[in-house]
Design a protein around this motif. Structure first.
Motif, PDB file in Angstrom:
ATOM      1  N   ARG A 295     -59.670 -54.604 -49.914  1.00 42.77           N
ATOM      2  CA  ARG A 295     -60.206 -54.696 -51.495  1.00 42.77           C
ATOM      3  C   ARG A 295     -61.148 -53.217 -51.662  1.00 42.77           C
TER       4      ARG A 295
ATOM      5  N   ARG B 209     -58.040 -61.341 -39.505  1.00 42.89           N
ATOM      6  CA  ARG B 209     -59.316 -61.402 -38.503  1.00 42.89           C
ATOM      7  C   ARG B 209     -59.095 -62.353 -37.773  1.00 42.89           C
TER       8      ARG B 209
ATOM      9  N   ASP C 117     -68.746 -58.624 -38.006  1.00 40.99           N
ATOM     10  CA  ASP C 117     -67.965 -57.497 -38.667  1.00 40.99           C
ATOM     11  C   ASP C 117     -68.593 -56.425 -38.220  1.00 40.99           C
TER      12      ASP C 117
ATOM     13  N   ARG D 261     -70.002 -55.318 -41.226  1.00 36.69           N
ATOM     14  CA  ARG D 261     -71.517 -55.407 -41.724  1.00 36.69           C
ATOM     15  C   ARG D 261     -72.355 -54.637 -41.280  1.00 36.69           C
TER      16      ARG D 261
ATOM     17  N   VAL E 150     -71.922 -67.534 -46.063  1.00 39.70           N
ATOM     18  CA  VAL E 150     -72.099 -66.977 -44.670  1.00 39.70           C
ATOM     19  C   VAL E 150     -71.389 -65.601 -43.972  1.00 39.70           C
ATOM     20  N   GLN E 151     -72.866 -65.192 -43.430  1.00 39.10           N
ATOM     21  CA  GLN E 151     -72.482 -64.158 -42.840  1.00 39.10           C
ATOM     22  C   GLN E 151     -72.021 -63.966 -41.224  1.00 39.10           C
ATOM     23  N   THR E 152     -72.071 -63.003 -40.756  1.00 38.42           N
ATOM     24  CA  THR E 152     -71.804 -62.492 -39.037  1.00 38.42           C
ATOM     25  C   THR E 152     -73.240 -61.565 -38.589  1.00 38.42           C
TER      26      THR E 152
ATOM     27  N   GLN F 139     -72.067 -63.948 -35.577  1.00 39.56           N
ATOM     28  CA  GLN F 139     -71.936 -65.946 -35.329  1.00 39.56           C
ATOM     29  C   GLN F 139     -72.283 -65.717 -34.474  1.00 39.56           C
TER      30      GLN F 139
ATOM     31  N   THR G 183     -61.299 -67.607 -42.901  1.00 37.79           N
ATOM     32  CA  THR G 183     -61.816 -66.699 -43.234  1.00 37.79           C
ATOM     33  C   THR G 183     -63.212 -66.795 -42.099  1.00 37.79           C
ATOM     34  N   ASP G 184     -63.559 -67.729 -40.947  1.00 37.41           N
ATOM     35  CA  ASP G 184     -64.047 -66.735 -40.173  1.00 37.41           C
ATOM     36  C   ASP G 184     -64.143 -68.119 -39.017  1.00 37.41           C
TER      37      ASP G 184
ATOM     38  N   LYS H 126     -71.187 -57.257 -46.114  1.00 40.48           N
ATOM     39  CA  LYS H 126     -70.518 -57.297 -45.674  1.00 40.48           C
ATOM     40  C   LYS H 126     -69.683 -55.909 -47.086  1.00 40.48           C
TER      41      LYS H 126
HETATM   42  C1  LIG Z   1     -66.658 -63.569 -41.653  1.00 41.39           C
HETATM   43  C2  LIG Z   1     -66.818 -62.897 -42.687  1.00 41.39           C
HETATM   44  O1  LIG Z   1     -68.044 -62.030 -42.754  1.00 41.39           O
HETATM   45  C3  LIG Z   1     -68.138 -64.035 -42.687  1.00 41.39           C
HETATM   46  O2  LIG Z   1     -68.745 -64.546 -44.423  1.00 41.39           O
HETATM   47  C4  LIG Z   1     -65.978 -63.581 -44.100  1.00 41.39           C
HETATM   48  O3  LIG Z   1     -65.431 -64.623 -44.010  1.00 41.39           O
HETATM   49  C5  LIG Z   1     -64.479 -62.521 -43.282  1.00 41.39           C
HETATM   50  O4  LIG Z   1     -63.681 -62.730 -44.504  1.00 41.39           O
HETATM   51  P1  LIG Z   1     -62.991 -61.391 -44.553  1.00 41.39           P
HETATM   52  O5  LIG Z   1     -62.667 -61.815 -46.446  1.00 41.39           O
HETATM   53  O6  LIG Z   1     -61.800 -61.372 -43.853  1.00 41.39           O
HETATM   54  O7  LIG Z   1     -63.295 -60.258 -45.299  1.00 41.39           O
END
Ligand SMILES: C[C@](O)(CO)[C@H](O)COP(=O)(O)O
Ligand SMILES: Nc1ccn([C@@H]2O[C@H](COP(=O)(O)OP(=O)(O)OP(=O)(O)O)[C@@H](O)[C@H]2O)c(=O)n1
Length: 226
Positions: free
Chosen positions: A15, A83, A104, A107, A158-160, A162, A184-185, A208
């Protein structure tokens, strides 16, 4: 409480679409991944960084770590297709640690006070994530038409990092792997086990870097710190 951190940085950056690993993009002359690693390298509670990379970038990651003097890399492991697979590979390197954070590589603006808040909460909650309240209205769409407006007050972005007690996340990843569940997380794997995940309010600037617009935000965030 000391923790170990797994940094997944083995993605393709489709992306972002800049023709290279987005962790190597420079912000204020310093690669994204170095901004991220420096936060944990400087944290006295962090007792090791497990960096997850893709095969073709392994040497360049090693070069950057040496050039910028990152001290706390304990292992560098090769990532996987998704991931989740990359994080799984990182989890295999944990020995007798009680708490692991998963953050991540993309981030770079995570801050130490929020990391420490997570580490405090996870010791009693077993799983905890940084998150911020949604600002926009969220709708579910089918075939290009909005069919439902989701009640916003209960929605969080939601971020990291985690944070998890190690046995909890290791078991959750094993079950997901055996049952073919892909989230995805990492917190979604714990939810899949019907365990609760605590929300710790984060900051909106812990973004991110996903698309090129995010690089504009990143420059603004860095400038605001000078
Ligand atoms: C883990 C994450 O950053 C939480 O928001 C997000 O799910 C990562 O998603 P991605 O599609 O792997 O960027
Ligand atoms: N197989 C993967 C996929 C992602 N990641 C890492 O997980 C973090 C969050 O993933 P994301 O932002 O989606 O990165 P990419 O998968 O590279 O992005 P894209 O989906 O645009 O290709 C990133 O630091 C990325 O390098 C990883 O280690 N292994």
């Amino acid at each position: 409480m000391k923790y170990r951190v797994i940094i997944p940085a083995a993605g393709q950056g489709k992306r972002m679409n800049v023709g290279k690993n987005k962790q190597f993009i420079e912000l204020d002359g310093v690669p994204v991944i170095i901004h991220t690693l420096r936060v944990f390298d400087a944290d006295p509670l962090c007792d090791g960084i497990i960096l997850v990379v893709n095969e073709q970038d392994q040497l360049f990651f090693q070069h950057l770590i040496s050039e910028y003097g990152v001290q706390k890399i304990s292992e560098m492991v090769i990532g996987g297709q998704e991931r989740q697979h990359s994080v799984y590979n990182g989890l295999q390197k944990l020995q007798d640690h009680e708490v692991v954070l998963i953050h991540d590589g993309a981030r770079p603006f995570v801050e130490q006070d929020k990391i420490h808040e997570l580490v405090d909460v996870v010791q009693k909650e077993q799983a905890a994530v940084l998150a911020v309240q949604m600002k926009d209205t969220v709708k579910r769409a089918v075939d290009g038409y909005a069919v439902e407006t989701v009640e916003r007050s209960s929605l969080w972005s939601v971020q990291t990092p985690q944070a998890f007690l190690v046995p909890v996340i290791q078991h959750a990843h094993e079950v997901a792997r055996q049952q073919g569940f892909l989230g995805t997380d990492d917190a979604s794997l714990v939810e899949y086990m019907e365990k609760k995940v605590a929300i710790v309010e984060g900051r909106y600037h812990n973004i991110k870097l996903t698309t090129q617009e995010d690089l504009l935000y990143a420059e603004a965030i860095l400038n605001s710190r000078q």
